[in-house]
Design a protein around this motif. Structure first.
Motif, PDB file in Angstrom:
ATOM      1  N   LEU A 115       0.811  -1.221   0.000  1.00 37.87           N
ATOM      2  CA  LEU A 115       0.000   0.000   0.000  1.00 37.87           C
ATOM      3  C   LEU A 115       0.839   1.263   0.000  1.00 37.87           C
ATOM      4  O   LEU A 115       0.293   2.369   0.105  1.00 37.87           O
ATOM      5  N   GLY A 116       2.155   1.125  -0.083  1.00 39.33           N
ATOM      6  CA  GLY A 116       3.033   2.286  -0.113  1.00 39.33           C
ATOM      7  C   GLY A 116       3.318   2.872   1.261  1.00 39.33           C
ATOM      8  O   GLY A 116       3.734   4.028   1.357  1.00 39.33           O
ATOM      9  N   ARG A 117       3.128   2.112   2.324  1.00 38.12           N
ATOM     10  CA  ARG A 117       3.406   2.598   3.671  1.00 38.12           C
ATOM     11  C   ARG A 117       4.837   2.246   4.065  1.00 38.12           C
ATOM     12  O   ARG A 117       5.324   1.146   3.768  1.00 38.12           O
ATOM     13  N   ASP A 118       5.496   3.194   4.722  1.00 36.89           N
ATOM     14  CA  ASP A 118       6.890   2.992   5.116  1.00 36.89           C
ATOM     15  C   ASP A 118       6.969   1.910   6.197  1.00 36.89           C
ATOM     16  O   ASP A 118       6.335   2.009   7.258  1.00 36.89           O
ATOM     17  N   LEU A 119       7.756   0.880   5.958  1.00 40.13           N
ATOM     18  CA  LEU A 119       7.832  -0.244   6.881  1.00 40.13           C
ATOM     19  C   LEU A 119       8.623   0.083   8.144  1.00 40.13           C
ATOM     20  O   LEU A 119       8.357  -0.473   9.213  1.00 40.13           O
ATOM     21  N   LEU A 120       9.588   0.993   8.041  1.00 40.47           N
ATOM     22  CA  LEU A 120      10.380   1.326   9.227  1.00 40.47           C
ATOM     23  C   LEU A 120       9.500   1.935  10.307  1.00 40.47           C
ATOM     24  O   LEU A 120       9.554   1.524  11.471  1.00 40.47           O
ATOM     25  N   VAL A 121       8.692   2.912   9.949  1.00 36.71           N
ATOM     26  CA  VAL A 121       7.845   3.551  10.952  1.00 36.71           C
ATOM     27  C   VAL A 121       6.764   2.589  11.441  1.00 36.71           C
ATOM     28  O   VAL A 121       6.352   2.627  12.605  1.00 36.71           O
ATOM     29  N   ARG A 122       6.318   1.687  10.574  1.00 38.12           N
ATOM     30  CA  ARG A 122       5.331   0.704  11.019  1.00 38.12           C
ATOM     31  C   ARG A 122       5.958  -0.310  11.976  1.00 38.12           C
ATOM     32  O   ARG A 122       5.304  -0.768  12.931  1.00 38.12           O
ATOM     33  N   VAL A 123       7.216  -0.671  11.757  1.00 40.14           N
ATOM     34  CA  VAL A 123       7.903  -1.546  12.708  1.00 40.14           C
ATOM     35  C   VAL A 123       8.111  -0.833  14.038  1.00 40.14           C
ATOM     36  O   VAL A 123       8.008  -1.445  15.116  1.00 40.14           O
ATOM     37  N   MET A 124       8.391   0.474  13.986  1.00 42.11           N
ATOM     38  CA  MET A 124       8.525   1.250  15.227  1.00 42.11           C
ATOM     39  C   MET A 124       7.225   1.232  16.018  1.00 42.11           C
ATOM     40  O   MET A 124       7.213   0.964  17.232  1.00 42.11           O
ATOM     41  N   TYR A 125       6.125   1.517  15.335  1.00 43.74           N
ATOM     42  CA  TYR A 125       4.833   1.502  16.018  1.00 43.74           C
ATOM     43  C   TYR A 125       4.458   0.079  16.446  1.00 43.74           C
ATOM     44  O   TYR A 125       3.834  -0.107  17.506  1.00 43.74           O
ATOM     45  N   GLY A 126       4.821  -0.895  15.643  1.00 41.00           N
ATOM     46  CA  GLY A 126       4.554  -2.274  16.036  1.00 41.00           C
ATOM     47  C   GLY A 126       5.318  -2.671  17.287  1.00 41.00           C
ATOM     48  O   GLY A 126       4.773  -3.360  18.171  1.00 41.00           O
ATOM     49  N   SER A 284       1.797 -11.366  19.782  1.00 48.05           N
ATOM     50  CA  SER A 284       2.304 -11.498  18.416  1.00 48.05           C
ATOM     51  C   SER A 284       1.735 -12.734  17.737  1.00 48.05           C
ATOM     52  O   SER A 284       1.391 -12.708  16.541  1.00 48.05           O
ATOM     53  N   PHE A 285       1.624 -13.812  18.492  1.00 50.27           N
ATOM     54  CA  PHE A 285       1.069 -15.038  17.939  1.00 50.27           C
ATOM     55  C   PHE A 285      -0.396 -14.848  17.531  1.00 50.27           C
ATOM     56  O   PHE A 285      -0.815 -15.248  16.443  1.00 50.27           O
ATOM     57  N   LEU A 286      -1.179 -14.207  18.405  1.00 48.19           N
ATOM     58  CA  LEU A 286      -2.588 -13.996  18.096  1.00 48.19           C
ATOM     59  C   LEU A 286      -2.764 -12.962  16.978  1.00 48.19           C
ATOM     60  O   LEU A 286      -3.673 -13.085  16.147  1.00 48.19           O
ATOM     61  N   GLY A 301       3.581  -8.968  15.375  1.00 50.06           N
ATOM     62  CA  GLY A 301       2.931 -10.179  14.882  1.00 50.06           C
ATOM     63  C   GLY A 301       2.104  -9.932  13.641  1.00 50.06           C
ATOM     64  O   GLY A 301       2.135 -10.722  12.686  1.00 50.06           O
ATOM     65  N   SER A 302       1.339  -8.838  13.615  1.00 46.98           N
ATOM     66  CA  SER A 302       0.521  -8.537  12.430  1.00 46.98           C
ATOM     67  C   SER A 302       1.394  -8.166  11.237  1.00 46.98           C
ATOM     68  O   SER A 302       1.038  -8.458  10.087  1.00 46.98           O
ATOM     69  N   LEU A 303       2.538  -7.527  11.474  1.00 47.77           N
ATOM     70  CA  LEU A 303       3.449  -7.222  10.373  1.00 47.77           C
ATOM     71  C   LEU A 303       4.010  -8.507   9.766  1.00 47.77           C
ATOM     72  O   LEU A 303       4.171  -8.604   8.541  1.00 47.77           O
ATOM     73  N   CYS A 304       4.326  -9.485  10.614  1.00 47.63           N
ATOM     74  CA  CYS A 304       4.783 -10.776  10.084  1.00 47.63           C
ATOM     75  C   CYS A 304       3.674 -11.466   9.298  1.00 47.63           C
ATOM     76  O   CYS A 304       3.929 -12.091   8.258  1.00 47.63           O
ATOM     77  N   GLY A 310       3.810 -11.966   0.402  1.00 47.98           N
ATOM     78  CA  GLY A 310       4.919 -11.789  -0.555  1.00 47.98           C
ATOM     79  C   GLY A 310       6.220 -12.318  -0.014  1.00 47.98           C
ATOM     80  O   GLY A 310       7.275 -11.706  -0.225  1.00 47.98           O
ATOM     81  N   ILE A 311       6.158 -13.457   0.690  1.00 45.91           N
ATOM     82  CA  ILE A 311       7.351 -13.963   1.354  1.00 45.91           C
ATOM     83  C   ILE A 311       8.438 -14.363   0.355  1.00 45.91           C
ATOM     84  O   ILE A 311       9.629 -14.225   0.638  1.00 45.91           O
ATOM     85  N   TYR A 312       8.072 -14.826  -0.829  1.00 47.75           N
ATOM     86  CA  TYR A 312       9.073 -15.220  -1.812  1.00 47.75           C
ATOM     87  C   TYR A 312       9.564 -14.036  -2.643  1.00 47.75           C
ATOM     88  O   TYR A 312      10.719 -14.005  -3.070  1.00 47.75           O
ATOM     89  N   THR A 313       8.696 -13.061  -2.847  1.00 49.32           N
ATOM     90  CA  THR A 313       9.086 -11.896  -3.654  1.00 49.32           C
ATOM     91  C   THR A 313       9.758 -10.823  -2.809  1.00 49.32           C
ATOM     92  O   THR A 313      10.751 -10.219  -3.230  1.00 49.32           O
ATOM     93  N   TYR A 314       9.205 -10.577  -1.607  1.00 51.38           N
ATOM     94  CA  TYR A 314       9.743  -9.538  -0.724  1.00 51.38           C
ATOM     95  C   TYR A 314      10.002 -10.158   0.653  1.00 51.38           C
ATOM     96  O   TYR A 314       9.270  -9.902   1.616  1.00 51.38           O
ATOM     97  N   PRO A 315      11.028 -10.980   0.779  1.00 52.73           N
ATOM     98  CA  PRO A 315      11.255 -11.680   2.064  1.00 52.73           C
ATOM     99  C   PRO A 315      11.666 -10.754   3.198  1.00 52.73           C
ATOM    100  O   PRO A 315      11.460 -11.087   4.370  1.00 52.73           O
ATOM    101  N   MET A 316      12.232  -9.585   2.886  1.00 55.09           N
ATOM    102  CA  MET A 316      12.695  -8.700   3.944  1.00 55.09           C
ATOM    103  C   MET A 316      11.538  -8.134   4.763  1.00 55.09           C
ATOM    104  O   MET A 316      11.736  -7.697   5.892  1.00 55.09           O
ATOM    105  N   ARG A 317      10.342  -8.129   4.205  1.00 53.93           N
ATOM    106  CA  ARG A 317       9.192  -7.659   4.979  1.00 53.93           C
ATOM    107  C   ARG A 317       8.947  -8.555   6.192  1.00 53.93           C
ATOM    108  O   ARG A 317       8.461  -8.097   7.221  1.00 53.93           O
ATOM    109  N   LEU A 318       9.261  -9.815   6.053  1.00 51.48           N
ATOM    110  CA  LEU A 318       9.107 -10.744   7.166  1.00 51.48           C
ATOM    111  C   LEU A 318      10.336 -10.758   8.060  1.00 51.48           C
ATOM    112  O   LEU A 318      10.226 -10.929   9.279  1.00 51.48           O
ATOM    113  N   VAL A 319      11.506 -10.570   7.466  1.00 46.95           N
ATOM    114  CA  VAL A 319      12.751 -10.682   8.231  1.00 46.95           C
ATOM    115  C   VAL A 319      12.844  -9.578   9.278  1.00 46.95           C
ATOM    116  O   VAL A 319      13.170  -9.841  10.454  1.00 46.95           O
TER     117      VAL A 319
END
Length: 349
Positions: A115-126, A284-286, A301-304, A310-319
């Motif tokens: 959706l074009g949202r910055d993952l760094l700031v979302r990881v911070m909030y997560g 995180s599990f729930l 957990g929701s970010l994972c 897109g785990i095969y195309t964009y694996p860094m989103r999960l890492v």
């Protein structure tokens, strides 16, 4: 017959060497001693200074290098989660058009999502959400478990037997199943309360899933704290100061609050600290299953969970969120273990 040690038998009077050989020591004279010099005073071993319980615990905690490194990691994560978003030009829900599915770059170190949202700031909030959930859930466990366990241990007898049977019954309840049931049952009533009452409207961002997690912690997860404190109270209530407090007319509530619980503070702190990573992992599990925080907010957990598409195309989103979650839980566990060793009075030298 004259004594062999008398002056008349001078040839038989033992000298200093024979006295030392026989293991005897001659009497000391005043001129055998002399004051210590300044250099001897400086090299003399200094007597250990008097320390309070908390000063001694902090001294031993600082010697535990693993625990101190874990504490530094926790502080860095706190800064990352609560101070980091202040320096980010993006918000956790801001969608940047034309920046969908970007890889890591200077503008977006963790890249962007679909959706074009910055993952760094979302990881911070997560990370902020996960830490907040862990702390709040641990405080719920602390309050309920300390009250229940102290009352059970202090009263003892039949009351203790009944209360402990209730604890054993609660141990047999599957927590995940309770969360699923509460999320389903409370979804409609909570949504109606959010829409009709301004007081509960601010909770709508959390969602019924996260509120169900807090309810489950209040219902099920306090039993470990209760059993630990019960064991401590059973030992402490036989001490003399408790008997003296009873003789002075103190009631049970005052004895528990002023005498018993303060002496269990080490076990309370350690158990609460070790409960935080357990709460973070459960949330995180729930959230990974879709039962946690409500969109557009995100937890680790929701970010994972979102990254699985897109785990095969964009694996860094999960890492990125998975590694941060793993390090965070590991740091809390290592620091909790070090804190337990530091606060244990049996390890004092």
């Amino acid at each position: 017959m004259r004594d062999a040690m008398s002056p008349g038998f001078g040839s038989l009077q033992p000298d200093m060497e024979s006295i030392l050989a026989m293991g005897q020591c001659p009497p000391f004279r005043e001129d055998d001693f002399e004051p210590a010099t300044q250099s001897e005073k400086e090299t003399f071993i200094e007597v250990r200074k008097s320390m309070s319980y908390w000063q001694d615990a902090w001294r031993r905690l600082k010697k535990n290098k693993v625990a101190m490194v874990a504490l530094g990691v926790i502080i860095l994560f706190l800064l990352f989660a609560f101070v980091g978003p202040l320096f980010s030009p993006y918000s956790y829900e801001q969608q940047i058009r034309g920046a969908e599915n970007l890889a890591s770059s200077l503008a977006h170190p963790f890249g962007t999502d679909s959706l074009g949202r910055d993952l760094l700031v979302r990881v911070m909030y997560g990370s902020r959400i996960s830490l907040a959930v862990g702390v709040i859930a641990s405080l719920i466990v602390l309050v309920i478990g300390s009250i229940y366990g102290s009352v059970s241990g202090y009263l003892g007898g039949r009351v203790d037997d009944i209360m402990m049977r209730i604890v054993e019954l609660i141990y047999s309840i599957p927590d995940v199943l309770v969360v699923l049931l509460l999320s389903t049952v409370l979804k409609v009533p909570l949504q109606q309360a959010f829409n009709s009452n301004n007081f509960f409207r601010f909770l709508s961002t959390l969602g019924p899933g996260l509120i169900s997690i807090f309810i489950v912690f209040g219902m099920l997860y306090w039993v470990g704290m209760a059993r630990i404190l019960r064991g401590q109270i059973l030992q402490l209530k036989q001490q003399e100061y408790v008997t003296a407090a009873r003789a002075l007319g103190a009631n049970s509530s005052r004895i528990i609050r002023r005498h018993l619980l303060p002496n269990c503070i080490g076990q309370i702190i350690v158990t609460t600290m070790l409960q935080i990573p357990s709460a973070i992992f459960l949330e995180s599990f729930l959230s990974f299953l879709g039962l946690g925080i409500a969109a557009p907010l995100a937890s680790l957990g929701s970010l994972c969970s979102d990254a699985l598409n897109g785990i095969y195309t964009y694996p860094m989103r999960l890492v990125f969120p998975a590694v941060i979650l793993s390090i965070l839980i590991l740091a809390f566990n290592l620091f909790g273990d070090g804190l337990r060793d530091a606060l244990d009075p049996r390890l004092k030298k």
